[in-house]
Design a protein around this motif. Structure first.
Motif, PDB file in Angstrom:
ATOM      1  N   GLU A 150     107.599  68.334  38.868  1.00  0.00           N
ATOM      2  CA  GLU A 150     107.690  69.541  39.707  1.00  0.00           C
ATOM      3  C   GLU A 150     109.149  69.891  39.965  1.00  0.00           C
ATOM      4  OE1 GLU A 150     105.197  68.747  43.167  1.00  0.00           O
ATOM      5  OE2 GLU A 150     103.700  67.946  41.780  1.00  0.00           O
ATOM      6  N   ASN A 151     109.986  68.857  40.201  1.00  0.00           N
ATOM      7  CA  ASN A 151     111.424  69.097  40.370  1.00  0.00           C
ATOM      8  C   ASN A 151     111.987  69.759  39.114  1.00  0.00           C
ATOM      9  OD1 ASN A 151     111.340  65.915  41.827  1.00  0.00           O
ATOM     10  ND2 ASN A 151     111.817  67.739  42.997  1.00  0.00           N
ATOM     11  N   LEU A 152     111.533  69.281  37.990  1.00  0.00           N
ATOM     12  CA  LEU A 152     112.009  69.837  36.713  1.00  0.00           C
ATOM     13  C   LEU A 152     111.626  71.304  36.569  1.00  0.00           C
ATOM     14  CD1 LEU A 152     111.484  67.171  33.902  1.00  0.00           C
ATOM     15  CD2 LEU A 152     113.553  68.464  34.421  1.00  0.00           C
ATOM     16  N   ALA A 153     110.401  71.624  36.992  1.00  0.00           N
ATOM     17  CA  ALA A 153     109.937  73.020  36.888  1.00  0.00           C
ATOM     18  C   ALA A 153     110.819  73.924  37.750  1.00  0.00           C
ATOM     19  CB  ALA A 153     108.472  73.110  37.313  1.00  0.00           C
ATOM     20  N   VAL A 154     111.147  73.458  38.966  1.00  0.00           N
ATOM     21  CA  VAL A 154     111.991  74.252  39.872  1.00  0.00           C
ATOM     22  C   VAL A 154     113.380  74.433  39.263  1.00  0.00           C
ATOM     23  CG1 VAL A 154     113.123  74.243  42.141  1.00  0.00           C
ATOM     24  CG2 VAL A 154     110.718  73.557  41.946  1.00  0.00           C
ATOM     25  N   LEU A 155     113.924  73.346  38.730  1.00  0.00           N
ATOM     26  CA  LEU A 155     115.261  73.404  38.126  1.00  0.00           C
ATOM     27  C   LEU A 155     115.287  74.344  36.917  1.00  0.00           C
ATOM     28  CD1 LEU A 155     116.311  69.677  38.420  1.00  0.00           C
ATOM     29  CD2 LEU A 155     117.536  71.633  39.394  1.00  0.00           C
ATOM     30  N   HIS A 156     114.214  74.269  36.155  1.00  0.00           N
ATOM     31  CA  HIS A 156     114.128  75.127  34.967  1.00  0.00           C
ATOM     32  C   HIS A 156     114.144  76.602  35.372  1.00  0.00           C
ATOM     33  CE1 HIS A 156     113.222  76.503  31.000  1.00  0.00           C
ATOM     34  NE2 HIS A 156     112.134  77.124  31.429  1.00  0.00           N
ATOM     35  N   GLN A 157     113.363  76.886  36.433  1.00  0.00           N
ATOM     36  CA  GLN A 157     113.294  78.256  36.971  1.00  0.00           C
ATOM     37  C   GLN A 157     114.666  78.708  37.443  1.00  0.00           C
ATOM     38  OE1 GLN A 157     110.004  79.445  37.160  1.00  0.00           O
ATOM     39  NE2 GLN A 157     110.895  81.467  37.357  1.00  0.00           N
ATOM     40  N   PHE A 158     115.307  77.816  38.223  1.00  0.00           N
ATOM     41  CA  PHE A 158     116.628  78.128  38.776  1.00  0.00           C
ATOM     42  C   PHE A 158     117.611  78.411  37.640  1.00  0.00           C
ATOM     43  CE2 PHE A 158     120.861  76.920  40.272  1.00  0.00           C
ATOM     44  CZ  PHE A 158     120.944  77.589  41.489  1.00  0.00           C
ATOM     45  N   ARG A 159     117.563  77.569  36.641  1.00  0.00           N
ATOM     46  CA  ARG A 159     118.459  77.666  35.484  1.00  0.00           C
ATOM     47  C   ARG A 159     118.248  78.991  34.739  1.00  0.00           C
ATOM     48  NH1 ARG A 159     117.639  74.954  30.068  1.00  0.00           N
ATOM     49  NH2 ARG A 159     119.734  74.670  29.269  1.00  0.00           N
ATOM     50  N   SER A 160     116.964  79.359  34.587  1.00  0.00           N
ATOM     51  CA  SER A 160     116.654  80.593  33.853  1.00  0.00           C
ATOM     52  C   SER A 160     117.054  81.836  34.631  1.00  0.00           C
ATOM     53  CB  SER A 160     115.159  80.685  33.551  1.00  0.00           C
ATOM     54  OG  SER A 160     114.700  79.492  33.022  1.00  0.00           O
ATOM     55  N   LYS A 179     127.217  78.350  37.412  1.00  0.00           N
ATOM     56  CA  LYS A 179     125.858  77.845  37.178  1.00  0.00           C
ATOM     57  C   LYS A 179     125.864  76.313  37.216  1.00  0.00           C
ATOM     58  CE  LYS A 179     122.158  78.596  33.805  1.00  0.00           C
ATOM     59  NZ  LYS A 179     121.787  79.348  32.615  1.00  0.00           N
ATOM     60  N   LEU A 180     126.837  75.720  36.534  1.00  0.00           N
ATOM     61  CA  LEU A 180     126.945  74.264  36.488  1.00  0.00           C
ATOM     62  C   LEU A 180     127.193  73.696  37.876  1.00  0.00           C
ATOM     63  CD1 LEU A 180     126.843  71.966  34.485  1.00  0.00           C
ATOM     64  CD2 LEU A 180     129.287  72.244  34.090  1.00  0.00           C
ATOM     65  N   LYS A 181     128.068  74.371  38.616  1.00  0.00           N
ATOM     66  CA  LYS A 181     128.404  73.940  39.979  1.00  0.00           C
ATOM     67  C   LYS A 181     127.127  73.939  40.842  1.00  0.00           C
ATOM     68  CE  LYS A 181     131.959  74.972  43.456  1.00  0.00           C
ATOM     69  NZ  LYS A 181     131.307  75.726  44.516  1.00  0.00           N
ATOM     70  N   ASP A 182     126.388  75.033  40.762  1.00  0.00           N
ATOM     71  CA  ASP A 182     125.168  75.168  41.575  1.00  0.00           C
ATOM     72  C   ASP A 182     124.107  74.141  41.154  1.00  0.00           C
ATOM     73  OD1 ASP A 182     126.387  77.184  42.905  1.00  0.00           O
ATOM     74  OD2 ASP A 182     125.365  78.818  41.850  1.00  0.00           O
ATOM     75  N   LEU A 183     124.000  73.932  39.861  1.00  0.00           N
ATOM     76  CA  LEU A 183     123.005  72.951  39.374  1.00  0.00           C
ATOM     77  C   LEU A 183     123.365  71.544  39.855  1.00  0.00           C
ATOM     78  CD1 LEU A 183     122.377  74.281  35.757  1.00  0.00           C
ATOM     79  CD2 LEU A 183     120.651  74.032  37.538  1.00  0.00           C
ATOM     80  N   ASN A 184     124.667  71.228  39.842  1.00  0.00           N
ATOM     81  CA  ASN A 184     125.103  69.915  40.340  1.00  0.00           C
ATOM     82  C   ASN A 184     124.829  69.778  41.829  1.00  0.00           C
ATOM     83  OD1 ASN A 184     126.109  68.203  38.224  1.00  0.00           O
ATOM     84  ND2 ASN A 184     127.627  69.782  37.860  1.00  0.00           N
ATOM     85  N   THR A 185     125.020  70.865  42.555  1.00  0.00           N
ATOM     86  CA  THR A 185     124.785  70.830  44.007  1.00  0.00           C
ATOM     87  C   THR A 185     123.307  70.600  44.311  1.00  0.00           C
ATOM     88  OG1 THR A 185     126.625  72.355  44.309  1.00  0.00           O
ATOM     89  CG2 THR A 185     125.102  72.117  46.161  1.00  0.00           C
ATOM     90  N   ILE A 186     122.447  71.355  43.652  1.00  0.00           N
ATOM     91  CA  ILE A 186     121.025  71.232  44.026  1.00  0.00           C
ATOM     92  C   ILE A 186     120.385  69.947  43.483  1.00  0.00           C
ATOM     93  CG2 ILE A 186     120.674  73.731  44.338  1.00  0.00           C
ATOM     94  CD1 ILE A 186     119.077  73.691  41.712  1.00  0.00           C
ATOM     95  N   THR A 187     121.068  69.263  42.564  1.00  0.00           N
ATOM     96  CA  THR A 187     120.523  67.971  42.075  1.00  0.00           C
ATOM     97  C   THR A 187     121.228  66.780  42.720  1.00  0.00           C
ATOM     98  OG1 THR A 187     122.006  68.056  40.158  1.00  0.00           O
ATOM     99  CG2 THR A 187     119.752  68.853  39.820  1.00  0.00           C
TER     100      THR A 187
END
Ligand SMILES: C[C@@]1(CC(=O)O)C2=NC(=C\c3[nH]c(c(CCC(=O)O)c3CC(=O)O)Cc3[nH]c(c(CC(=O)O)c3CCC(=O)O)/C=C3\N/C(=C\2)[C@@H](CCC(=O)O)[C@]3(C)CC(=O)O)/[C@H]1CCC(=O)O
Ligand SMILES: NC(=O)c1ccc[n+]([C@@H]2O[C@H](COP(=O)([O-])OP(=O)(O)OC[C@H]3O[C@@H](n4cnc5c(N)ncnc54)[C@H](O)[C@@H]3O)[C@@H](O)[C@H]2O)c1
Length: 207
Positions: A158-168, A177-185
């Motif tokens: 489920e975490n992966l699905a959310v991350l995938h959505q966020f990424r898309s 984008k990288l900064k935000d992805l690092n923050t939310i993970t």
């Protein structure tokens, strides 16, 4: 360098596997492949077939079985070969013929004949972890699979699905984008879990 293995994640939709030998090991390897992809294309050759393997062959349209000795032409149009007969001579012959055609080989209990090893696999939806001990202890690879399967929650998918959505959906530039992805993970960061590795060391009695 003592461990030169390079893990890759193979797309099984387009691969055709040949399994030579239809006994206990042929059965195990068939089940191992089916566990990752129930529609994987497999051809099995064996003089005799294990009863359970026969049941599997009969219930999967994507698996073909020939009840006879191996012939060189069995290698035609195969991408990978798993060798599992009870004859070292046959195993070596299959391996040499496959090599001559550039087909990669796994031989169940003969690491010296292998171009690749099968790994122990942790399955958590889209998260997949493959484990190898460089052939030193398959049973430890199994234990590590059990361990990681137990400690990684199924909800990781489920975490992966959310991350995938966020990424898309992210509209920023790559840096942002990288900064935000690092923050939310950040919650998954090892630094946030100091007790984790100590527990791990205790479990495997590592000093
Ligand atoms: C991971 C896994 C994948 C799979 O096969 O699906 C796998 N073996 C598994 C289990 C397992 N295999 C064996 C035991 C009995 C206990 C023991 O011996 O330890 C157990 C444990 C059990 O069954 O509980 C016997 C065995 N295996 C090999 C030899 C020959 C040798 O070492 O010389 C012998 C001795 C034969 C004999 O003595 O007669 C060789 C190989 N086995 C490998 C993979 C490759 C290296 C992987 C790595 O780098 O770690 C490699 C090199 C080639 C290959 O087969 O690809 C799977 C775990 C599935 C899971 O997750 O549950
Ligand atoms: N069973 C295990 O868990 C295990 C574990 C480690 C190693 N091994 C080794 O792996 C090998 C296979 O073990 P197994 O238990 O699957 O044996 P098995 O006797 O159950 O099966 C051997 C299979 O090979 C087939 N075969 C023999 N010659 C052939 C040929 N020319 N062409 C096509 N098929 C042929 C047989 O018909 C049979 O289907 C053995 O050498 C064994 O020592 C087995």
């Amino acid at each position: 360098m003592t461990n030169t293995l390079f893990p890759v994640f193979l797309k099984t939709d387009t691969a055709h596997f040949l399994i030579v030998g239809a006994g206990n090991v042929g059965l195990e390897k068939t089940e191992t492949l089916l566990r990752q992809n129930p529609t994987i294309r497999i051809t099995i050759i064996g003089i005799q077939i294990h009863l359970r393997l026969k049941q599997i062959v009969d219930s999967y349209a994507n698996i073909t079985f020939f009840e006879r000795p191996f012939e060189e032409n069995d290698l035609a149009e195969k991408d990978f070969v798993i060798i599992a007969t009870d004859s070292a001579e046959v195993n070596l012959n299959v391996r040499n013929l496959a090599k001559g055609r550039g087909i990669k080989v796994n031989a169940a209990d003969q690491p010296d004949l292998c171009d690749f090893y099968l790994g122990s696999i942790v399955n958590k939806g889209n998260l997949k972890i493959a484990i190898s001990t460089n052939g030193k202890s398959p049973v430890l690879a199994k234990r590590m699979r059990e361990y990681f399967t137990a400690i990684i929650p199924d909800t990781i998918d489920e975490n992966l699905a959310v991350l995938h959505q966020f990424r898309s959906n992210h509209k920023g530039d790559l840096q942002q984008k990288l900064k935000d992805l690092n923050t939310i993970t950040a919650a998954f960061s090892v630094q946030k879990k100091p007790g984790f590795w100590n527990k791990f060391r205790r479990l495997f009695a590592i000093n």
